[in-house]
Design a protein around this motif. Structure first.
Motif, PDB file in Angstrom:
ATOM      1  N   GLN A  29       1.037  -1.032   0.324  1.00 28.77           N
ATOM      2  CA  GLN A  29      -0.074   0.030   0.422  1.00 28.77           C
ATOM      3  C   GLN A  29       0.917   1.548   0.429  1.00 28.77           C
ATOM      4  O   GLN A  29       0.643   1.953  -1.266  1.00 28.77           O
ATOM      5  CB  GLN A  29      -0.954  -0.295   1.516  1.00 28.77           C
ATOM      6  N   SER A  30       2.066   0.910   0.477  1.00 28.33           N
ATOM      7  CA  SER A  30       2.831   2.559   0.643  1.00 28.33           C
ATOM      8  C   SER A  30       3.814   2.125   0.225  1.00 28.33           C
ATOM      9  O   SER A  30       4.482   3.310  -0.719  1.00 28.33           O
ATOM     10  CB  SER A  30       3.937   2.500   2.583  1.00 28.33           C
ATOM     11  N   GLY A  31       4.135   1.499  -0.893  1.00 24.71           N
ATOM     12  CA  GLY A  31       5.037   1.570  -2.510  1.00 24.71           C
ATOM     13  C   GLY A  31       4.389   1.217  -4.103  1.00 24.71           C
ATOM     14  O   GLY A  31       3.400   2.156  -4.449  1.00 24.71           O
ATOM     15  N   GLY A  32       4.671   0.284  -4.530  1.00 26.81           N
ATOM     16  CA  GLY A  32       3.964  -0.165  -5.164  1.00 26.81           C
ATOM     17  C   GLY A  32       2.203  -0.112  -5.755  1.00 26.81           C
ATOM     18  O   GLY A  32       1.963   0.088  -6.946  1.00 26.81           O
ATOM     19  N   ARG A  33       1.906  -0.402  -4.666  1.00 27.97           N
ATOM     20  CA  ARG A  33       0.380  -0.343  -5.329  1.00 27.97           C
ATOM     21  C   ARG A  33      -0.220  -1.492  -5.909  1.00 27.97           C
ATOM     22  O   ARG A  33      -1.252  -1.239  -6.360  1.00 27.97           O
ATOM     23  CB  ARG A  33      -0.290   0.949  -4.938  1.00 27.97           C
ATOM     24  N   SER A  34       0.894  -3.084  -5.875  1.00 25.03           N
ATOM     25  CA  SER A  34      -0.098  -3.854  -7.207  1.00 25.03           C
ATOM     26  C   SER A  34      -1.442  -3.828  -7.097  1.00 25.03           C
ATOM     27  O   SER A  34      -2.032  -4.448  -7.475  1.00 25.03           O
ATOM     28  CB  SER A  34       1.421  -4.534  -7.280  1.00 25.03           C
ATOM     29  N   LEU A  35      -1.542  -4.145  -5.601  1.00 22.87           N
ATOM     30  CA  LEU A  35      -2.909  -5.395  -5.226  1.00 22.87           C
ATOM     31  C   LEU A  35      -4.164  -3.756  -5.814  1.00 22.87           C
ATOM     32  O   LEU A  35      -4.920  -4.461  -6.365  1.00 22.87           O
ATOM     33  CB  LEU A  35      -3.186  -5.200  -4.081  1.00 22.87           C
ATOM     34  N   PHE A  36      -4.502  -2.848  -5.247  1.00 24.52           N
ATOM     35  CA  PHE A  36      -4.419  -1.677  -6.185  1.00 24.52           C
ATOM     36  C   PHE A  36      -5.073  -1.754  -7.196  1.00 24.52           C
ATOM     37  O   PHE A  36      -5.910  -1.331  -7.614  1.00 24.52           O
ATOM     38  CB  PHE A  36      -4.552  -0.492  -5.186  1.00 24.52           C
ATOM     39  N   ASP A  37      -3.960  -1.496  -7.992  1.00 20.78           N
ATOM     40  CA  ASP A  37      -3.778  -1.076  -9.285  1.00 20.78           C
ATOM     41  C   ASP A  37      -4.314  -2.541 -10.348  1.00 20.78           C
ATOM     42  O   ASP A  37      -5.048  -2.371 -11.096  1.00 20.78           O
ATOM     43  CB  ASP A  37      -1.759  -1.001  -9.829  1.00 20.78           C
ATOM     44  N   HIS A  38      -4.450  -3.825  -9.897  1.00 25.87           N
ATOM     45  CA  HIS A  38      -4.905  -5.258 -10.079  1.00 25.87           C
ATOM     46  C   HIS A  38      -6.998  -5.637  -9.325  1.00 25.87           C
ATOM     47  O   HIS A  38      -7.580  -5.455 -10.778  1.00 25.87           O
ATOM     48  CB  HIS A  38      -4.466  -6.488  -8.744  1.00 25.87           C
ATOM     49  N   ALA A  39      -7.138  -4.522  -8.342  1.00 26.87           N
ATOM     50  CA  ALA A  39      -8.489  -4.682  -8.517  1.00 26.87           C
ATOM     51  C   ALA A  39      -9.287  -3.331  -9.256  1.00 26.87           C
ATOM     52  O   ALA A  39     -10.071  -3.728  -9.394  1.00 26.87           O
ATOM     53  CB  ALA A  39      -8.628  -4.258  -6.872  1.00 26.87           C
TER      54      ALA A  39
END
Length: 140
Positions: A29-39
């Protein structure tokens, strides 16, 4: 008594592994936010918006829930074996359910969570199964 210390340590490992999910989510969450981008990519074709608080909050909730469940097992490690083993079985089942939900849940025919998050949520169940094996072994 020595045996209960072993199960207690293994249950503490399950608590630690529960917190690993939260730590990895914080880092993401504080870095790449890959999970948020995926969602976002999963829900965008359907005109749905997702907030990072919802996605990461769900992971934090699973991590805290798992940690609390395993802390109960740690607290009961020195109680009569039947009670401790019963609570450990319940903890494994609850942790397994949460992890499998993150791993296999689908919405609109796609997985809103990449497999990494489900696997991280399943790790405490693995440690818990080892603790449960210790409880069962010490009953004999």
């Amino acid at each position: 008594m020595r045996q209960s210390l072993s199960e207690k340590r293994t249950a503490l490992l399950a608590v630690g592994l529960s917190l690993v999910l939260a730590v990895v989510a914080i880092v993401d969450q504080s870095g790449g936010r890959s999970l948020f981008d995926h969602a976002m990519s999963v829900y965008a074709p359907y005109g749905k918006t997702v907030t990072s608080g919802t996605i990461y909050g769900l992971l934090y909730g699973v991590a805290v829930f798992n940690a609390l469940v395993w802390l109960v097992v740690v607290a009961l490690a020195r109680t009569p074996r039947l009670v401790a083993a019963g609570v450990a079985v319940l903890a494994v089942l609850l942790t397994l359910t949460a992890g499998l939900t993150l791993l296999f849940v689908t919405e609109y025919g796609v997985h809103p969570f990449p497999p990494l998050w489900g696997i991280l949520a399943l790790l405490p169940a693995v440690a818990g199964a080892l603790a449960l094996a210790g409880f069962a072994r010490s009953r004999r």
